[in-house]
Design a protein around this motif. Structure first.
Motif, PDB file in Angstrom:
ATOM      1  N   ASP A 168       2.450   9.847  -2.961  1.00  0.00           N
ATOM      2  CA  ASP A 168       1.657   9.170  -2.099  1.00  0.00           C
ATOM      3  C   ASP A 168       1.398   7.650  -2.534  1.00  0.00           C
ATOM      4  O   ASP A 168       1.346   6.889  -1.609  1.00  0.00           O
ATOM      5  CB  ASP A 168       0.163   9.829  -2.438  1.00  0.00           C
ATOM      6  N   ARG A 169       1.650   7.289  -3.967  1.00  0.00           N
ATOM      7  CA  ARG A 169       1.724   6.029  -4.003  1.00  0.00           C
ATOM      8  C   ARG A 169       2.666   4.880  -3.536  1.00  0.00           C
ATOM      9  O   ARG A 169       2.470   3.726  -3.450  1.00  0.00           O
ATOM     10  CB  ARG A 169       1.892   5.742  -5.636  1.00  0.00           C
ATOM     11  N   LEU A 170       3.659   5.440  -2.774  1.00  0.00           N
ATOM     12  CA  LEU A 170       4.691   4.659  -2.264  1.00  0.00           C
ATOM     13  C   LEU A 170       4.342   4.815  -0.540  1.00  0.00           C
ATOM     14  O   LEU A 170       5.017   4.187   0.122  1.00  0.00           O
ATOM     15  CB  LEU A 170       6.097   5.194  -2.366  1.00  0.00           C
ATOM     16  N   LYS A 171       3.264   5.430  -0.204  1.00  0.00           N
ATOM     17  CA  LYS A 171       3.053   5.648   0.913  1.00  0.00           C
ATOM     18  C   LYS A 171       2.523   4.265   1.883  1.00  0.00           C
ATOM     19  O   LYS A 171       2.899   3.999   2.948  1.00  0.00           O
ATOM     20  CB  LYS A 171       2.248   6.918   1.651  1.00  0.00           C
ATOM     21  N   PRO A 172       1.674   3.276   1.055  1.00  0.00           N
ATOM     22  CA  PRO A 172       1.669   2.317   1.843  1.00  0.00           C
ATOM     23  C   PRO A 172       2.626   1.679   1.844  1.00  0.00           C
ATOM     24  O   PRO A 172       2.481   0.692   3.073  1.00  0.00           O
ATOM     25  CB  PRO A 172       0.597   1.743   0.613  1.00  0.00           C
ATOM     26  N   ALA A 173       3.635   1.246   1.049  1.00  0.00           N
ATOM     27  CA  ALA A 173       4.971   0.574   1.412  1.00  0.00           C
ATOM     28  C   ALA A 173       5.687   1.207   2.553  1.00  0.00           C
ATOM     29  O   ALA A 173       6.235   0.279   3.419  1.00  0.00           O
ATOM     30  CB  ALA A 173       5.811   0.355   0.295  1.00  0.00           C
ATOM     31  N   ALA A 174       5.421   2.299   2.800  1.00  0.00           N
ATOM     32  CA  ALA A 174       6.225   2.973   3.812  1.00  0.00           C
ATOM     33  C   ALA A 174       5.628   2.404   5.282  1.00  0.00           C
ATOM     34  O   ALA A 174       5.937   2.493   6.270  1.00  0.00           O
ATOM     35  CB  ALA A 174       6.415   4.515   3.898  1.00  0.00           C
ATOM     36  N   ALA A 175       4.202   2.546   5.094  1.00  0.00           N
ATOM     37  CA  ALA A 175       3.339   2.387   6.241  1.00  0.00           C
ATOM     38  C   ALA A 175       3.778   0.767   6.775  1.00  0.00           C
ATOM     39  O   ALA A 175       3.785   0.499   7.947  1.00  0.00           O
ATOM     40  CB  ALA A 175       2.106   2.341   5.915  1.00  0.00           C
ATOM     41  N   LEU A 176       3.910   0.004   6.007  1.00  0.00           N
ATOM     42  CA  LEU A 176       4.418  -1.282   6.257  1.00  0.00           C
ATOM     43  C   LEU A 176       5.704  -1.446   6.891  1.00  0.00           C
ATOM     44  O   LEU A 176       5.919  -2.293   7.657  1.00  0.00           O
ATOM     45  CB  LEU A 176       4.010  -2.587   4.888  1.00  0.00           C
ATOM     46  N   SER A 177       6.493  -0.703   6.278  1.00  0.00           N
ATOM     47  CA  SER A 177       7.969  -0.722   6.736  1.00  0.00           C
ATOM     48  C   SER A 177       7.867  -0.135   8.335  1.00  0.00           C
ATOM     49  O   SER A 177       8.520  -0.791   9.343  1.00  0.00           O
ATOM     50  CB  SER A 177       8.645   0.251   6.008  1.00  0.00           C
ATOM     51  N   VAL A 178       7.195   0.980   8.611  1.00  0.00           N
ATOM     52  CA  VAL A 178       6.832   1.435   9.983  1.00  0.00           C
ATOM     53  C   VAL A 178       6.092   0.490  10.669  1.00  0.00           C
ATOM     54  O   VAL A 178       6.756   0.039  11.881  1.00  0.00           O
ATOM     55  CB  VAL A 178       6.101   2.589   9.925  1.00  0.00           C
ATOM     56  N   TYR A 179       5.232  -0.407  10.243  1.00  0.00           N
ATOM     57  CA  TYR A 179       4.357  -1.354  10.952  1.00  0.00           C
ATOM     58  C   TYR A 179       5.632  -2.479  11.550  1.00  0.00           C
ATOM     59  O   TYR A 179       5.639  -2.919  12.603  1.00  0.00           O
ATOM     60  CB  TYR A 179       3.528  -1.946  10.162  1.00  0.00           C
ATOM     61  N   ALA A 180       6.507  -2.972  10.677  1.00  0.00           N
ATOM     62  CA  ALA A 180       7.404  -4.000  10.810  1.00  0.00           C
ATOM     63  C   ALA A 180       8.437  -3.443  12.046  1.00  0.00           C
ATOM     64  O   ALA A 180       8.820  -4.374  12.950  1.00  0.00           O
ATOM     65  CB  ALA A 180       8.509  -4.082   9.569  1.00  0.00           C
ATOM     66  N   HIS A 181       8.881  -2.290  12.161  1.00  0.00           N
ATOM     67  CA  HIS A 181       9.657  -1.580  13.015  1.00  0.00           C
ATOM     68  C   HIS A 181       8.699  -1.547  14.474  1.00  0.00           C
ATOM     69  O   HIS A 181       9.246  -2.023  15.616  1.00  0.00           O
ATOM     70  CB  HIS A 181       9.842  -0.063  12.762  1.00  0.00           C
ATOM     71  N   ILE A 182       7.542  -1.141  14.362  1.00  0.00           N
ATOM     72  CA  ILE A 182       6.762  -1.217  15.523  1.00  0.00           C
ATOM     73  C   ILE A 182       6.534  -2.450  16.115  1.00  0.00           C
ATOM     74  O   ILE A 182       6.412  -2.677  17.350  1.00  0.00           O
ATOM     75  CB  ILE A 182       5.204  -0.290  15.250  1.00  0.00           C
ATOM     76  N   ILE A 183       6.163  -3.495  15.073  1.00  0.00           N
ATOM     77  CA  ILE A 183       6.043  -4.956  15.663  1.00  0.00           C
ATOM     78  C   ILE A 183       7.543  -5.303  16.788  1.00  0.00           C
ATOM     79  O   ILE A 183       7.215  -5.818  17.702  1.00  0.00           O
ATOM     80  CB  ILE A 183       5.801  -5.818  14.598  1.00  0.00           C
TER      81      ILE A 183
END
Length: 206
Positions: A168-183
């Motif tokens: 779970d501690r790595l999920k915020p970084a994963a969320a930012l990676s997904v966000y970069a893709h979505i942008i």
């Protein structure tokens, strides 16, 4: 520099303040106070007695990221752009997926024999590794599209579906990676959102 008095070379200050996308400024390693003694740009060369260092601008991880190529040894110091232990973190607003992919393609035009990254061991088959990084990012984009087609529209839910093997501690970084893709997908007209378009929005295939 404090220890040796060496001259510093760089692209300039951290570019987060110039970014156009809304989003969190959470990158722990971003030095927003650094101002180089000498500003260099892509294609410049720094030369000394028997050595030449080529400046390679590789935005994506951050906008002012540079790699440095030791011309005489066909060696690239790849920094955080190409690492040996993980893919680079792309954190909007300063991080940009399209810039990152373009920068990876740029490295394939060079003739370096070895990369020395900031993190991890030397990469002795660098072009194969770079091609794998490009393929990995393309796979992530397809996975996000599959989530959106299945009605998984929020970034936290996409992360839970795609990243089943991380703590779970790595999920915020994963969320930012997904966000970069979505942008990138929104800018290319593949995806739309229900509002201002930030990390908390819901997204849909167009």
């Amino acid at each position: 520099q404090a220890a040796t008095g060496a001259t510093t070379y760089g692209d300039g200050p951290h570019g987060a303040h110039q970014a156009n996308h809304p989003g969190p400024h959470v990158e722990e390693g971003g030095d927003r106070d650094f101002i180089p003694d000498v500003t260099v740009k892509h294609g410049d060369a720094i030369a000394g007695d028997g050595w030449t260092v080529d400046v390679v601008h590789t935005p994506g991880h951050i906008s002012n990221h540079l790699c440095f190529g030791l011309r005489e040894e066909k060696t690239l110091f790849s920094g955080d752009h190409v690492m040996a232990w993980s893919t680079s973190v792309i954190i909007p607003p300063d991080g940009n997926l399209n810039d990152y992919m373009t920068s990876l393609e740029l490295l394939l035009t060079r003739d370096d024999d070895i990369y020395w990254p900031t993190h991890g061991p030397a990469l002795r088959d660098p072009k194969t590794y770079v091609r794998d990084l490009i393929a990995h990012r393309n796979t992530r984009s397809r996975q996000i599209e599959d989530c959106l087609r299945d009605g998984v529209s929020s970034i936290p839910d996409i992360v839970d579906r795609m990243y089943t093997d991380i703590p779970d501690r790595l999920k915020p970084a994963a969320a930012l990676s997904v966000y970069a893709h979505i942008i990138d997908m929104v800018e290319n007209g593949v995806v739309q959102c229900d509002g201002k378009g930030d990390i908390n929005s819901h997204y849909y295939m167009t």
